[in-house]
Design a protein around this motif. Structure first.
Motif, PDB file in Angstrom:
ATOM      1  N   SER A  90       0.843  -1.188   0.000  1.00  0.00           N
ATOM      2  CA  SER A  90       0.000   0.000   0.000  1.00  0.00           C
ATOM      3  C   SER A  90       0.882   1.242   0.000  1.00  0.00           C
TER       4      SER A  90
ATOM      5  N   TRP B  68       1.426   3.015   2.502  1.00  0.00           N
ATOM      6  CA  TRP B  68       2.089   3.120   3.797  1.00  0.00           C
ATOM      7  C   TRP B  68       2.958   1.926   4.138  1.00  0.00           C
ATOM      8  N   HIS B  69       2.716   0.791   3.485  1.00  0.00           N
ATOM      9  CA  HIS B  69       3.420  -0.422   3.895  1.00  0.00           C
ATOM     10  C   HIS B  69       3.862  -1.267   2.691  1.00  0.00           C
TER      11      HIS B  69
ATOM     12  N   ALA C 246       5.739  -5.322   2.372  1.00  0.00           N
ATOM     13  CA  ALA C 246       6.112  -6.481   3.177  1.00  0.00           C
ATOM     14  C   ALA C 246       7.623  -6.655   3.232  1.00  0.00           C
TER      15      ALA C 246
ATOM     16  N   SER D   4       7.033   2.033  -1.703  1.00  0.00           N
ATOM     17  CA  SER D   4       6.758   2.063  -0.264  1.00  0.00           C
ATOM     18  C   SER D   4       7.826   1.367   0.560  1.00  0.00           C
ATOM     19  N   ILE D   5       8.956   1.080  -0.047  1.00  0.00           N
ATOM     20  CA  ILE D   5      10.129   0.527   0.634  1.00  0.00           C
ATOM     21  C   ILE D   5      11.328   0.904  -0.232  1.00  0.00           C
TER      22      ILE D   5
ATOM     23  N   ASN E 172       4.686   9.148   7.649  1.00  0.00           N
ATOM     24  CA  ASN E 172       4.108   8.138   6.770  1.00  0.00           C
ATOM     25  C   ASN E 172       4.043   8.587   5.307  1.00  0.00           C
TER      26      ASN E 172
END
Length: 280
Positions: free
Chosen positions: A66, A68-69, A71, A137-138, A233
């Motif tokens: 997403s 915000w995140h 895995a 997101s990473i 965030n």
């Protein structure tokens, strides 16, 4: 094919050498003419088919990437600091499982859209039946997806952010289209290094942004605790900045601040999926 000529009794005899046969020797026959003994060409071995690793089924409850995140467990980008052009991007047909290696373990789903932004993930590697893409997101991570997961689109543009020179360069088809002094992150809140990409655009609030949309990148702060709670965030972005005194300095919260006329140019010409290389 080329032709070799030999003189025979005041005349010329053409001997053709092709790909399927070669002249091994010549000799005189009883009739007084030259004949050539031909040897068949070597047979090329047939290459064995390369096995394609199978994609393991995604387990129940696999998380979805997403805004915000993302895995954990995804592979590090092996060329995170490369500025080589990435010329293709993957647009998923639907949410697709992302693996840590070709035929490896599924780690997360990459959706078709993230917060309303269509996903076009730059392709950074290929194996038979598999594609490696940059993950949003990473930071500095890649994931592997089956090559049938979506449509592959050409990417013509590239942005390079040089932190030491506080400089942004725009390239199209590997040709420079523009270069500008910009503001980048401070030593406390640096602009994340590595390869990322333009996820899309979002509106801004406040006159300091010159009323122009920001280009949201896949990169996120390396140290969220260094930022105020309202920014932790968020994603790194490229956005306009009215205060000209900022350009050429390392003073932002991690975003790349550009003059308003530069932002207008980028918004007019850059689609989503554009690769961005942040280097020192």
């Amino acid at each position: 094919m080329y032709t070799r000529r030999a003189a025979v009794a005041g005349g010329l005899l053409a001997v053709a050498l092709g790909a399927t046969a070669a002249v091994a020797a010549t000799r005189a026959d009883p009739g007084g003419t030259l004949t050539a003994r031909r040897v068949p060409a070597a047979v090329q071995p047939v290459a064995a088919p390369v096995p394609v690793p199978k994609a393991a089924p995604a387990p129940p409850g696999l998380p979805k990437i997403s805004y915000w995140h993302a895995a954990p467990g995804l592979a590090h980008d092996p060329a995170a600091h490369s500025v080589a052009a990435l010329v293709e991007g993957l647009r998923p047909h639907r949410k697709v499982a992302v693996y840590d290696a070709p035929g490896g373990k599924p780690r997360a789903y990459l959706p078709r859209t993230i917060s309303g932004l269509p996903v076009t993930a730059p392709i950074v590697g290929k194996r038979p039946g598999w594609l490696a893409v940059l993950i949003p997101s990473i930071n500095r991570r890649i994931g592997w997806v089956p090559s049938s997961s979506g449509s592959v689109r050409p990417l013509r543009d590239q942005l390079v952010v040089d932190l030491s020179r506080r400089r942004l360069t725009w390239l199209r088809d590997s040709q420079q289209r523009g270069q500008w002094k910009v503001a980048v992150g401070s030593s406390r809140t640096p602009t994340p290094l590595g390869r990322t990409f333009v996820m899309g655009r979002t509106i801004t609030h406040g006159s300091v942004y010159a009323g122009l949309d920001a280009l949201v990148l896949g990169a996120v702060p390396d140290d969220r605790d260094a930022l105020s709670a309202s920014l932790r965030n968020g994603h790194t972005a490229i956005h306009a900045w009215r205060d000209e005194s900022a350009f050429g300095r390392s003073i932002s919260n991690g975003c790349v601040r550009v003059p308003p006329d530069v932002q207008r140019l980028l918004l007019r010409h850059l689609p989503d999926g554009v690769p961005v290389s942040v280097v020192e």
